[in-house]
Design an enzyme around this catalytic site. Structure first.
Site, PDB file in Angstrom:
ATOM      1  N   ARG A  15       0.296  14.330  13.352  1.00  0.00           N
ATOM      2  CA  ARG A  15       0.854  14.210  11.998  1.00  0.00           C
ATOM      3  C   ARG A  15       0.904  15.507  11.314  1.00  0.00           C
ATOM      4  O   ARG A  15      -0.121  15.714  10.102  1.00  0.00           O
ATOM      5  CB  ARG A  15      -0.301  13.241  11.362  1.00  0.00           C
ATOM      6  CG  ARG A  15      -0.210  12.062  11.952  1.00  0.00           C
ATOM      7  CD  ARG A  15      -0.973  10.776  11.099  1.00  0.00           C
ATOM      8  NE  ARG A  15       0.065  10.149  10.115  1.00  0.00           N
ATOM      9  CZ  ARG A  15      -0.577   9.140   9.594  1.00  0.00           C
ATOM     10  NH1 ARG A  15      -1.610   8.666   9.545  1.00  0.00           N
ATOM     11  NH2 ARG A  15       0.350   8.433   8.673  1.00  0.00           N
TER      12      ARG A  15
ATOM     13  N   ARG B 178      -8.427  -0.637   4.333  1.00  0.00           N
ATOM     14  CA  ARG B 178      -7.690   0.433   3.658  1.00  0.00           C
ATOM     15  C   ARG B 178      -6.204  -0.213   3.518  1.00  0.00           C
ATOM     16  O   ARG B 178      -5.516   0.345   2.670  1.00  0.00           O
ATOM     17  CB  ARG B 178      -7.193   1.642   4.869  1.00  0.00           C
ATOM     18  CG  ARG B 178      -8.660   2.469   5.010  1.00  0.00           C
ATOM     19  CD  ARG B 178      -8.240   3.652   5.939  1.00  0.00           C
ATOM     20  NE  ARG B 178      -7.076   4.043   5.487  1.00  0.00           N
ATOM     21  CZ  ARG B 178      -5.968   4.594   6.301  1.00  0.00           C
ATOM     22  NH1 ARG B 178      -6.181   4.546   7.503  1.00  0.00           N
ATOM     23  NH2 ARG B 178      -4.864   5.024   5.726  1.00  0.00           N
TER      24      ARG B 178
ATOM     25  N   ASP C 274       4.581   0.824  12.083  1.00  0.00           N
ATOM     26  CA  ASP C 274       3.258   0.006  11.401  1.00  0.00           C
ATOM     27  C   ASP C 274       3.153  -1.432  12.029  1.00  0.00           C
ATOM     28  O   ASP C 274       2.261  -2.229  11.901  1.00  0.00           O
ATOM     29  CB  ASP C 274       3.339  -0.025  10.007  1.00  0.00           C
ATOM     30  CG  ASP C 274       3.021   1.239   9.224  1.00  0.00           C
ATOM     31  OD1 ASP C 274       2.767   2.146  10.110  1.00  0.00           O
ATOM     32  OD2 ASP C 274       3.139   1.483   8.161  1.00  0.00           O
TER      33      ASP C 274
ATOM     34  N   CYS D 218      -5.001   7.641   9.544  1.00  0.00           N
ATOM     35  CA  CYS D 218      -5.247   7.121  10.599  1.00  0.00           C
ATOM     36  C   CYS D 218      -5.187   8.146  12.076  1.00  0.00           C
ATOM     37  O   CYS D 218      -4.019   8.989  11.787  1.00  0.00           O
ATOM     38  CB  CYS D 218      -4.379   5.917  11.058  1.00  0.00           C
ATOM     39  SG  CYS D 218      -4.938   4.598  10.140  1.00  0.00           S
TER      40      CYS D 218
ATOM     41  N   LYS E 202       0.751  -1.166   0.038  1.00  0.00           N
ATOM     42  CA  LYS E 202       0.047  -0.046  -0.200  1.00  0.00           C
ATOM     43  C   LYS E 202       0.928   1.368   0.066  1.00  0.00           C
ATOM     44  O   LYS E 202       0.528   2.284  -0.782  1.00  0.00           O
ATOM     45  CB  LYS E 202      -0.817   0.052   1.240  1.00  0.00           C
ATOM     46  CG  LYS E 202      -1.577   1.202   1.414  1.00  0.00           C
ATOM     47  CD  LYS E 202      -2.464   1.312   2.554  1.00  0.00           C
ATOM     48  CE  LYS E 202      -1.948   1.731   3.878  1.00  0.00           C
ATOM     49  NZ  LYS E 202      -1.497   3.274   4.021  1.00  0.00           N
ATOM     50  N   ASN E 203       2.181   1.303   1.027  1.00  0.00           N
ATOM     51  CA  ASN E 203       2.633   2.490   1.007  1.00  0.00           C
ATOM     52  C   ASN E 203       3.687   2.793  -0.167  1.00  0.00           C
ATOM     53  O   ASN E 203       4.216   3.710  -0.288  1.00  0.00           O
ATOM     54  CB  ASN E 203       3.409   2.436   2.311  1.00  0.00           C
ATOM     55  CG  ASN E 203       2.552   2.505   3.451  1.00  0.00           C
ATOM     56  OD1 ASN E 203       1.191   2.827   3.322  1.00  0.00           O
ATOM     57  ND2 ASN E 203       3.127   2.656   4.693  1.00  0.00           N
TER      58      ASN E 203
HETATM   59  C1  UD1 Z   1       4.334   6.712   6.414  1.00  0.00           C
HETATM   60  C2  UD1 Z   1       3.282   5.695   6.141  1.00  0.00           C
HETATM   61  C3  UD1 Z   1       2.834   5.166   7.540  1.00  0.00           C
HETATM   62  C4  UD1 Z   1       3.880   4.730   8.653  1.00  0.00           C
HETATM   63  C5  UD1 Z   1       5.032   5.875   8.638  1.00  0.00           C
HETATM   64  C6  UD1 Z   1       6.199   5.763   9.389  1.00  0.00           C
HETATM   65  C7  UD1 Z   1       2.536   5.981   4.087  1.00  0.00           C
HETATM   66  C8  UD1 Z   1       1.267   6.002   3.174  1.00  0.00           C
HETATM   67  N1  UD1 Z   1       2.259   5.983   5.482  1.00  0.00           N
HETATM   68  O1  UD1 Z   1       3.474   7.746   6.997  1.00  0.00           O
HETATM   69  O2  UD1 Z   1       2.253   4.023   7.440  1.00  0.00           O
HETATM   70  O3  UD1 Z   1       3.714   4.353  10.031  1.00  0.00           O
HETATM   71  O4  UD1 Z   1       5.381   6.447   7.354  1.00  0.00           O
HETATM   72  O5  UD1 Z   1       6.967   4.896   8.957  1.00  0.00           O
HETATM   73  O6  UD1 Z   1       3.696   5.775   3.455  1.00  0.00           O
HETATM   74  N2  UD1 Z   1       6.093  14.395  10.998  1.00  0.00           N
HETATM   75  C9  UD1 Z   1       6.408  15.835  10.945  1.00  0.00           C
HETATM   76  N3  UD1 Z   1       6.163  16.721   9.954  1.00  0.00           N
HETATM   77  C10 UD1 Z   1       5.986  16.376   8.908  1.00  0.00           C
HETATM   78  C11 UD1 Z   1       5.761  14.838   8.400  1.00  0.00           C
HETATM   79  C12 UD1 Z   1       6.064  13.935   9.509  1.00  0.00           C
HETATM   80  O7  UD1 Z   1       6.325  16.187  12.166  1.00  0.00           O
HETATM   81  O8  UD1 Z   1       5.997  17.250   7.965  1.00  0.00           O
HETATM   82  C13 UD1 Z   1       6.352  13.568  11.729  1.00  0.00           C
HETATM   83  C14 UD1 Z   1       5.058  12.576  12.226  1.00  0.00           C
HETATM   84  O9  UD1 Z   1       4.172  13.262  12.801  1.00  0.00           O
HETATM   85  C15 UD1 Z   1       5.535  11.285  12.832  1.00  0.00           C
HETATM   86  C16 UD1 Z   1       6.823  11.380  12.198  1.00  0.00           C
HETATM   87  O10 UD1 Z   1       7.420  12.597  11.521  1.00  0.00           O
HETATM   88  O11 UD1 Z   1       5.900  11.660  14.123  1.00  0.00           O
HETATM   89  C17 UD1 Z   1       6.914  10.205  10.850  1.00  0.00           C
HETATM   90  O12 UD1 Z   1       6.003  10.648   9.861  1.00  0.00           O
HETATM   91  P1  UD1 Z   1       6.175  10.189   8.364  1.00  0.00           P
HETATM   92  O13 UD1 Z   1       7.460   9.440   8.067  1.00  0.00           O
HETATM   93  O14 UD1 Z   1       5.911  11.435   7.464  1.00  0.00           O
HETATM   94  O15 UD1 Z   1       4.776   9.289   8.061  1.00  0.00           O
HETATM   95  P2  UD1 Z   1       3.779   9.314   7.077  1.00  0.00           P
HETATM   96  O16 UD1 Z   1       4.661   9.569   5.698  1.00  0.00           O
HETATM   97  O17 UD1 Z   1       2.785  10.089   7.247  1.00  0.00           O
END
Ligand code: UD1
Length: 433
Positions: A121, A397, A305, A116, A22-23
């Protein structure tokens, strides 16, 4: 509303196959917007998040056709640069369309994404990075107006290796003027898959999978065919189900290298793992052992995850395990539901303490989020008696036909929206005590 009804404590056995990630597929679908032509994407799972991405692509003007597990995306004509709020809110990954839409149409109007409920986030890293690439972004309440008439390369240092921000930068910088360097980039296999797809289309992305990624912007991309990597989280979910409920299970279509962060944890639980090319055989002991400490970390650390599904497997282990969640600040919502089965799990700040119990019993529970939902299924499979699992739209999902796949390896599991059947099984569970 549909629920799963699970009659637990059945031994799982045989072979189960892992579908595409999915990711990986979600950012790759967003990236198809960069290509004025027809992209062919193989090994695409049937998931509601994929459907949501297809709806966004079609809304923007692309034509999308599914032929079994292949998606054919014709993005020759893109007619829109706005994504409606209800589409943005369907999933977190909708934010990746920001980079691709900006690159393709130079303007994008979107709202904050959904996804989720596992923490705050924010998308600050996405926005600051795109600004570095020349985008002018103004925020108006929950919505964003983004323009990039003058995109250029930049050196971007991420303060955290965000998966989504790394993907947005790669997509936005692939077709641009100049060179972009990402320092402290996310190293997840899904980043490498996105780069592999774009490189097959003529992009020049170097170092994906490492902490520093270099992107030499090109003027345009050409169409290609690409096959999505297997879903390592689904594989770890089946490993957890096997650890909890099988003597022996073969998990097919895996990439063992992508599972290297989780394999040591299963071995510490007492499982024996045998890799034969793309197959993994897992042989589980009578009772799992505790794991000294699990801490979720960016790849190649233990994936956040996989935290909930491994926790579900550990419920009946011998001893006490501590799982520390370092990525998302509120990713323990599934614990109160797991305790309904009779698990003994407490939370102390960002650590969950799992004290193994001898047995657990059927319960009526609700999914709190995608991976938390998968942990309910694992607990229900290993519990004695009947369980109902509600709010399974979370599971859909990220897991394709979970009940059909698990039924094939011996699980007594069915999906129903028949209220009477659900009430009957709830009564049965109450009578079972
Ligand atoms: C992706 C994955 C999700 C997985 C996560 C971490 C997808 C669709 N989802 O989510 O399944 O759990 O990686 O491996 O690929 N953060 C900030 N600012 C930002 C972006 C992120 O502070 O602009 C923080 C987030 O709040 C979180 C951490 O960074 O605490 C990790 O987030 P991130 O790696 O961005 O996860 P996702 O891309 O949302």
């Amino acid at each position: 509303m549909e629920k799963l009804i699970i009659n637990g404590a059945k031994k799982l056995q045989g072979e189960i196959s892992v579908h595409g990630a999915k990711n990986s597929v979600l950012p790759i679908l967003a990236a198809t917007l960069l290509i004025k032509g027809i992209s062919v994407i193989h090994n695409v799972p049937q998931l509601t998040d994929v459907d949501a991405s297809i709806r966004i692509l079609e809304y923007l003007g692309a034509k999308v056709k599914r032929e079994e597990s292949t998606l054919i995306v014709d993005a020759n004509e893109i007619t829109e640069n706005t994504i409606p709020e209800e589409m943005m809110r369907e999933m977190r990954s909708s934010i990746i369309f920001l980079g691709s839409l900006l690159s393709r149409t130079k303007e994008a109007y979107i709202c904050y994404p959904g996804g989720c409920d596992i923490g705050i986030r924010p998308i600050d890293l996405h926005l600051s990075s795109l600004r570095k690439l020349g985008a002018v972004i103004t925020e108006n309440g929950n919505c964003l107006c983004c323009k990039n008439q003058n995109s250029h390369g930049a050196k971007i240092i991420l303060t955290f290796p965000s998966v989504g921000a790394t993907e947005n930068i790669i997509i936005a910088a692939a077709v641009s003027k100049g060179k972009t360097t990402i320092i402290n980039a996310a190293r997840e296999p899904e980043i490498s898959d996105l780069a592999a797809f774009l490189n097959s289309c003529g992009a020049k992305i170097f170092g994906a999978g490492e902490g520093t990624i270099e992107i030499e912007g090109v003027s345009s991309l050409y169409p290609c065919a690409h096959s999505i990597i297997p879903d390592r989280v689904v594989a770890a979910t089946y490993m957890s189900a096997a650890a909890a409920c099988a003597d022996e299970l073969v998990i097919k279509n895996i990439r063992s290298q992508h599972l290297s962060p989780v394999m040591p944890v299963f071995m510490e639980m007492g499982c024996k793992l045998y890799v034969d090319r793309n197959d993994l055989k897992i042989v589980s002991p009578k009772r799992l052992k505790r794991v000294r400490m699990i801490k979720t970390m960016p790849y190649p650390g233990f994936p956040t995850d996989c935290q909930s599904v491994v926790m579900a497997a550990l419920i009946k282990s011998y001893g006490t395990t501590v799982i520390n969640e370092s990525i998302f600040e509120s990713r323990f919502k599934h614990i109160s539901e797991l305790n309904r089965f009779g698990a003994d799990i407490t939370v102390n700040d960002r650590s969950a303490i799992i004290s193994g119990v001898k047995n657990i019993y059927g319960a009526n529970v609700y999914c709190t989020d995608l991976r938390g939902g998968a942990s309910m299924v694992i607990a229900a499979l290993s519990a004695e008696g009947k369980s109902t699992v509600g709010d399974i739209y979370h599971i859909d999902r990220g897991y394709e036909k979970i009940e059909e796949n698990l039924a094939r390896i011996g699980a007594d599991i069915k999906r129903t929206d028949n209220e009477k059947a659900i009430e009957e099984s709830k009564k049965c569970e109450i009578q079972n005590g």
